[in-house]
Every structure is written in structure tokens, then in C-alpha cells.
Design an enzyme around this catalytic site. Structure first.
Site, PDB file in Angstrom:
ATOM      1  N   LEU A   1      20.475 -26.512  23.036  1.00  0.00           N
ATOM      2  CA  LEU A   1      19.598 -25.690  23.744  1.00  0.00           C
ATOM      3  C   LEU A   1      20.098 -26.081  25.586  1.00  0.00           C
ATOM      4  CD1 LEU A   1      15.765 -25.980  22.194  1.00  0.00           C
ATOM      5  CD2 LEU A   1      17.374 -23.695  22.333  1.00  0.00           C
ATOM      6  N   CYS A   2      20.236 -25.580  26.143  1.00  0.00           N
ATOM      7  CA  CYS A   2      19.804 -25.682  27.665  1.00  0.00           C
ATOM      8  C   CYS A   2      19.346 -26.917  27.489  1.00  0.00           C
ATOM      9  CB  CYS A   2      19.852 -24.423  28.045  1.00  0.00           C
ATOM     10  SG  CYS A   2      21.061 -23.270  27.795  1.00  0.00           S
ATOM     11  N   PRO A   3      20.663 -28.046  28.415  1.00  0.00           N
ATOM     12  CA  PRO A   3      21.527 -27.151  29.351  1.00  0.00           C
ATOM     13  C   PRO A   3      22.941 -28.273  28.026  1.00  0.00           C
ATOM     14  CG  PRO A   3      21.018 -29.830  29.813  1.00  0.00           C
ATOM     15  CD  PRO A   3      20.058 -28.969  29.141  1.00  0.00           C
TER      16      PRO A   3
ATOM     17  N   ASP B   1      21.117 -19.643  22.662  1.00  0.00           N
ATOM     18  CA  ASP B   1      20.130 -20.049  23.563  1.00  0.00           C
ATOM     19  C   ASP B   1      20.801 -19.024  24.940  1.00  0.00           C
ATOM     20  OD1 ASP B   1      18.281 -20.546  25.343  1.00  0.00           O
ATOM     21  OD2 ASP B   1      18.810 -22.739  26.028  1.00  0.00           O
TER      22      ASP B   1
END
Ligand code: SF4
Lengths: 77, 347
Positions: free
Chosen positions: A12-14, A39
Site C-alpha cells: 500500500l502507498c507509499p 493499490d
């Protein structure tokens, strides 16, 4: 020029941005890095990161629920 | 020719760090940004999870800030190293499990290492005297400078006039009278300065920059540590604390139940790591079991999940259980009644 692949699936970001950033470090200008992400946030974050870092997004596409972003390393990396 | 001085700004994605970096840029300093990812940042993953959040524009605020400033941003993964900060904060926790003072010291220390490695001259943060109860007090701000090792190479442009002169001021790299003297909790001076710079649409995080300031999140994290018998976590654990309802029916296991489709989809990604349940006779949530469970525990979990399905008032609900070895079975259970779910189960 070879294209390196960064597998950022399930991250998942970042994290996908971090993976691409770290992979690009030290690569000669013109090299390409292909990030495979799940994501959808990566569709915004990787291009934003590329813009501020002087790299170029060559391609973004969606394939089977995966997002593929190809970045070309800019001149002054 | 005078040397072009360079500074690295800690960029959280909020307004203060944006302004701080901008104030120094205005003084002709070359600024680059650094952003630390602890795993608890409000930024990032949350927007990928809940469906209602998907409608909102997805952006990483730190990247957005860097773009506004026209600067490079270095994002640094500190997930592993951060554990030590969170497990044993020398200065303790804030109102929740937020170790803000130790966290700030740690980040400034990392930034200090970074400027040494990259031949930069000083560090900028958006800290404001009196803004936050723990890390941004008149008496703790010098502690950050000292314990991080950054000492007088740490500049807080928004409060610089309230603090002793730093090296860049003494050396004449920046002018003290072009720094600010903000102080206290009011956000008005920052908002006025943002207007002056023509900045709009910036993020205004309520509590702080991370989930550790969130009371409910901290309760769930404390419960996780208690259940495991030690302060430990993996990335998957801290991600899952952000989604679903968490109920602990027995000390040795908890059940995570999705509240909506986006969470359900996200939790599907964990099916191989957790025993998981889904209602079959009725529409219902996705549920994961965290902990080692026997057959009796699984029946209890299934009855609980049935309670959160469309079949909550039905006599029987069919629930599919998938185990870690890949096997699956279908159970027919009676949903728990609300009276059978004690308040203490909810985390
Ligand atoms: S809110 Fe979180 S990230 Fe920000 S200083 Fe406190 S502990 Fe660190």
C-alpha cells in the site's frame, strides 16, 4: 536498454513509490523501471513522484486489476 | 562566489512543514524534502481501503507538498527501525500510544545523518512552539535539537524568532528577521501565511501525522501486544488494525469483521494468512481470525460473524470457514443475539 521490474503487488502507498525510488537510484538516464501495483493510489503517487524527481512516466495501464506504471529515468538522477 | 547552501525539510504533508520549507526557499536556499514512512502514517494505505474514501481524490500529501514547492522528495522506509522508538520511548507516550517526542528526535536524527551523507547544511522542520502538548513545547524543542545530534543545524522557521539563533542564522546563510515567531495552538498565523504564499487546498490533519494519536487505534494496538505477550507487530498487523470491527471473544483470538465492501475486498488479500469466514446463506461481511483457534472457537466466531450478516435475525446461517491448510467447511450456526456479545469484546 533493459527494463527492470518492481513487484509492488499488495503493497500500500507509499510503499510502491519507495520501492520504485530505491530501484531507480543509481540507474543511468534512459533506463526503464516497470512497477506492478495493486493499490490504485500508485496511479497518482508514482507519476507525482516521477514529476518532482525529473523522471518520465512512459506508460500506465490496468491489467487484471493490476496497475502497471513504466518510468524512464531522467537525466540528472 | 558564495557557496549555495542546502537544506533538507522534514515533510509530513501538512501545512506547517510546507510553510517552513517555503520560508527558507524564499531566502535563496536550495531545499529538498525528506519524508519518513513509519507504517502508521495516516497518509497512504487508508485511501486504498474504504470505499467511501475511494471517491475522494487520492493523493499522497507529502508528494503534493513537494510538488507545490517544486522540490525533490526522498521517502525513507523506517518501518523496522521505528519499532524500537514505539516499544521503548525514553520520553514516554502522549495521550495515546504516540511517542511524539522520541519520534521527532528519531526523525531529526535520521535527517541529520542524511545531510551529512549528502553534503547538505541544515535541517528544517515545521515545528511551532506550544503547538503540540508533547513534542512542540518550549522546553522540549531544545531536547529534539540536542538528542538528535542536529544541535544548531536544526531550524524551525515558523518559530525561529522564539528560539535561540541557529548556525545558519549566525553564519548569515539565512536572516533571522525573515523567520517567524509563531507560538501556541492557534492555526490562524499559518493560514494567513499560506494565503500570502497563494497556497490553497493543503491538508489539515486533525490530531497529528499518524494513527498512533488515535485513541481507538491505540486501544487495538495495546490489545494486540497484550494478546501476544510482548510488544511486537508486523506490517500486516498494523494495516489490519485500520480496518473492520475488532472483537476479542477469548483472550487467545480476535475476529476482524469488515464493515463495508471496500474493507471486505482489502481483507480478502489476507485469506492465506488467517483463518477466514464468510456467510453463504445470506449476504454478509468478510471476517478473519487472528490467533490459534480450535473447533469450538471457530463455531463461536461463525456465530459472531452471522450476527453481522443479513441473516442476523434468522434461525440459522450458513458460514464457510477456510483454514490455513487450505481446507474449507460449511457450518450452520445460530447468530449470536446482541445480548450474547458483551461490550468488553469490542476493541
Ligand atoms: S503524531 Fe505520530 S508521526 Fe507525528 S510526531 Fe507523533 S508519533 Fe511521530
Amino acid at each position: 536498454m533493459t527494463r527492470l521490474v518492481v513487484d509492488a503487488r499488495r503493497l500500500l502507498c507509499p510503499m510502491p513509490v519507495i520501492r520504485v525510488q530505491d530501484r531507480v537510484k543509481g540507474l543511468p538516464p534512459g533506463s526503464q523501471v516497470e512497477a506492478i501495483c495493486t493499490d490504485p493510489g500508485a496511479l497518482n503517487d508514482i507519476p507525482a513522484w516521477a514529476r518532482i524527481s525529473g523522471h518520465k512516466v512512459m506508460e500506465t495501464r490496468t491489467e487484471d486489476g493490476e496497475y502497471i506504471i513504466v518510468v524512464e529515468v531522467g537525466p540528472e538522477s | 562566489m558564495t557557496k549555495q547552501r542546502k537544506a533538507v525539510a522534514l515533510i509530513s504533508g501538512g501545512l506547517d512543514s510546507l510553510l517552513a520549507a517555503r520560508v527558507i526557499q524564499e531566502q535563496g536556499i536550495h531545499v529538498e524534502g525528506i519524508n519518513f514512512f513509519t507504517g502508521f502514517c495516516v497518509e497512504g494505505h487508508t485511501h486504498a481501503i474504504r470505499k467511501k474514501d475511494r471517491a475522494r481524490p487520492k493523493r499522497n500529501n507529502a508528494l503534493w507538498v513537494a510538488e507545490q514547492l517544486g522540490i525533490k522528495l526522498h521517502i525513507v522506509d523506517i518501518v523496522e527501525e521505528y519499532k524500537e522508538v514505539l516499544f521503548n520511548p525514553k520520553h514516554g507516550y502522549g495521550a495515546n500510544l504516540n511517542p511524539c517526542l522520541d519520534c521527532k528526535i528519531f526523525m531529526v536524527r535520521k535527517a541529520h545523518e542524511w545531510i551529512r551523507d549528502n553534503d547538505f547544511d541544515f535541517i528544517i522542520t515545521g515545528e511551532v512552539v506550544g503547538q503540540r502538548p508533547m513534542s512542540q513545547r518550549k522546553d522540549t524543542m531544545p531536547v529534539v535539537a540536542r538528542d538528535s545530534g542536529a544541535e544548531d543545524r536544526l531550524v524551525r522557521p515558523l518559530s525561529g524568532q522564539n528560539l535561540p539563533p541557529t548556525l545558519p542564522e549566525r553564519e548569515g546563510w539565512i536572516q533571522r528577521d525573515r523567520l517567524y515567531g509563531f507560538n501556541g495552538r492557534s492555526r490562524k498565523p499559518q493560514m494567513a501565511l499560506a494565503r500570502q504564499f497563494g497556497l490553497e487546498d493543503y491538508a489539515q490533519p486533525a490530531g497529528g501525522c499518524c494513527f498512533l494519536t488515535d485513541a481507538q487505534y491505540s486501544v487495538k494496538l495495546a490489545d494486540l501486544w497484550q494478546a501476544r505477550g510482548e510488544k511486537q507487530y508486523e506490517m500486516d498487523d498494523i494495516m489490519l488494525l485500520k480496518v473492520g470491527r475488532h472483537l476479542r471473544p477469548r483472550p487467545h483470538f480476535k475476529v476482524i469483521i469488515s464493515r463495508e465492501e471496500g474493507e471486505g475486498n482489502f481483507m480478502q488479500g489476507y485469506r492465506k494468512q488467517y483463518v477466514n469466514l464468510a456467510t453463504k446463506s445470506h449476504a454478509g461481511p468478510v471476517a478473519l481470525i487472528d490467533g490459534e483457534v480450535d473447533d469450538q472457537d471457530i463455531v463461536l466466531a461463525a456465530r459472531l460473524v452471522a450476527r453481522y450478516s443479513q441473516g442476523k435475525t434468522a434461525d440459522q446461517v450458513e458460514v464457510e470457514v477456510k483454514r490455513l491448510d487450505g481446507s474449507s467447511e460449511r457450518l450452520t450456526v445460530a447468530p449470536l443475539s446482541p445480548g450474547e456479545i458483551p461490550q468488553e469484546w469490542y476493541l
